[in-house]
Design a protein around this motif. Sequence first.
Motif, short mmCIF file in Angstrom:
data_model
loop_
_atom_site.label_atom_id
_atom_site.label_comp_id
_atom_site.label_asym_id
_atom_site.label_seq_id
_atom_site.Cartn_x
_atom_site.Cartn_y
_atom_site.Cartn_z
N TYR A 13 106.04 44.13 -8.64
CA TYR A 13 107.12 43.23 -9.07
C TYR A 13 106.43 42.02 -9.68
O TYR A 13 105.95 41.17 -8.95
N THR A 16 103.22 40.64 -8.06
CA THR A 16 103.13 41.15 -6.69
C THR A 16 102.96 42.66 -6.66
O THR A 16 103.80 43.40 -7.18
N GLY A 39 106.50 41.93 4.30
CA GLY A 39 106.01 41.84 2.93
C GLY A 39 104.88 42.81 2.61
O GLY A 39 104.29 42.76 1.54
N SER A 40 104.58 43.74 3.53
CA SER A 40 103.44 44.64 3.30
C SER A 40 103.81 45.87 2.48
O SER A 40 102.92 46.67 2.16
N GLY A 41 105.11 46.05 2.18
CA GLY A 41 105.50 47.15 1.29
C GLY A 41 106.23 48.30 1.98
O GLY A 41 106.52 49.32 1.35
N LYS A 42 106.57 48.12 3.26
CA LYS A 42 107.20 49.20 4.02
C LYS A 42 108.54 49.63 3.42
O LYS A 42 108.77 50.81 3.15
N THR A 43 109.41 48.64 3.20
CA THR A 43 110.73 48.94 2.66
C THR A 43 110.62 49.51 1.25
O THR A 43 111.33 50.44 0.87
N THR A 44 109.71 48.96 0.48
CA THR A 44 109.53 49.46 -0.89
C THR A 44 109.14 50.94 -0.87
O THR A 44 109.65 51.73 -1.67
P1 ADP Z 1 108.23 44.89 3.94
O1 ADP Z 1 109.32 45.91 4.01
O2 ADP Z 1 106.92 45.38 4.47
O3 ADP Z 1 108.61 43.58 4.56
P2 ADP Z 1 108.77 44.91 1.10
O4 ADP Z 1 108.54 46.32 0.69
O5 ADP Z 1 110.19 44.49 1.29
O6 ADP Z 1 107.91 44.57 2.40
O7 ADP Z 1 108.12 43.94 0.01
C1 ADP Z 1 106.79 44.07 -0.47
C2 ADP Z 1 106.52 42.97 -1.47
O8 ADP Z 1 107.29 43.17 -2.66
C3 ADP Z 1 106.87 41.58 -0.98
O9 ADP Z 1 105.92 40.67 -1.47
C4 ADP Z 1 108.23 41.34 -1.57
O10 ADP Z 1 108.46 39.96 -1.76
C5 ADP Z 1 108.14 42.07 -2.90
N1 ADP Z 1 109.46 42.60 -3.34
C6 ADP Z 1 110.18 43.56 -2.72
N2 ADP Z 1 111.31 43.84 -3.39
C7 ADP Z 1 111.31 43.02 -4.48
C8 ADP Z 1 112.22 42.83 -5.59
N3 ADP Z 1 113.33 43.54 -5.70
N4 ADP Z 1 111.87 41.90 -6.51
C9 ADP Z 1 110.72 41.19 -6.41
N5 ADP Z 1 109.84 41.33 -5.41
C10 ADP Z 1 110.11 42.23 -4.45
#
Ligand code: ADP
Length: 351
Positions: A13, A16, A39-44
């Motif tokens: 993103y 990032t 913020g480690s990318g789990k949800t992504t």
């Molecule tokens: P986790 O689930 O481990 O907390 P995320 O997967 O939500 O982490 O996020 C990983 C990184 O990507 C973070 O730095 C977050 O801020 C960034 N991020 C996630 N989704 C978006 C988005 N839609 N737009 C911009 N940055 C994003």
Amino acid sequence: MAEVKVRNVSLAYGATKALDDVSLDFPDGELFGLLGPSGSGKTTLLRVIAGFVYPDSGSVTIGGEPVERVPVEKREIGMMFQSYALFPNMTVADNIGFGLKVRRVASQELKRRVGEALDLVQLQGLGGRKPHELSGGQRQRVALARAIVTRPRVLLLDEPLSALDKALRVEMQVELKRIQREVGITTVFVTHDQEEALTLSDRIGILRAGALVQAGSPRDLYHRPSDRFTASFLGEVNFFEGKPEREGLRLAGGALLPWPMVPGEHAKPILGVRPEEMTISVVQPEKSSDLCILRGEMAEPVFSGPTAMCRVRVEGLLCKVLVKNSELAAIPSSGPVWVSWRIARSMPLAP
Ligand code: ADP
């Protein structure tokens, strides 16, 4: 049911790197925990598997088929996210059956499957209630039933239990594991709670700053972490730093901590020892080839229920040692002591 394979997936993103060259296998029918700090990318990673976002590079296969061009609704995935909104005006049964209705499942069949799902999550007889007539734990069960009722190939759970209080969360962990075993659906769940990951998972993957640090069974990761980050993320650990020598790790104070018998691990600058592996004694333990023994100085014990975390100054380090409260009477609250542990329990770690 299906195995999920993620290969060299990267997704940014802007500046990032949400995912950085992640490769992971989620075996068929297993409960896989994705663990890492916020913020480690789990949800992504979950969103990539589900198809809500597409990776910049890399591939995902479900049941051996590449899913690049398969839209979310065709991936046969069940999902339960942190904010699992139930429809407030619908009954429990209608909430659970919603996905089947959308798929135009005939009403007799729909009724039967909703009944089965209610049995599975142990909410028999509550199908006619509205969500506001349920407890938090019961609502969570409805959300789970709703995710499972369509018989997905893969179940994705994002922090499924984080909204529950501690006691209920532990109860639901047991339930979640039972239900997952019963339906046998490949399940990936996200948590930032290491205890939850260790309790629930068949396998765990640890993410840090978008990259996979290590994956393995909970036991493997807990006892054989590859680096300092994983070791401390999965529980308390004492770190001894020094200069790697042939025989062991030379600490600044001069003591030599022998290497455990781990092939190829004899050049690591850190040895980690978990507090529950250490023993405090007032008399010097008998020297033994499998024991590491160091002089220490008692600092205060800290009580926390059935066990106490004692602090002992060892080699300039304030070591944590876990002691049963029943054994605490034999340990002085100050003065010289000996700290020992089995050499095999030292964990060689990368920085
Ligand atoms: P986790 O689930 O481990 O907390 P995320 O997967 O939500 O982490 O996020 C990983 C990184 O990507 C973070 O730095 C977050 O801020 C960034 N991020 C996630 N989704 C978006 C988005 N839609 N737009 C911009 N940055 C994003």
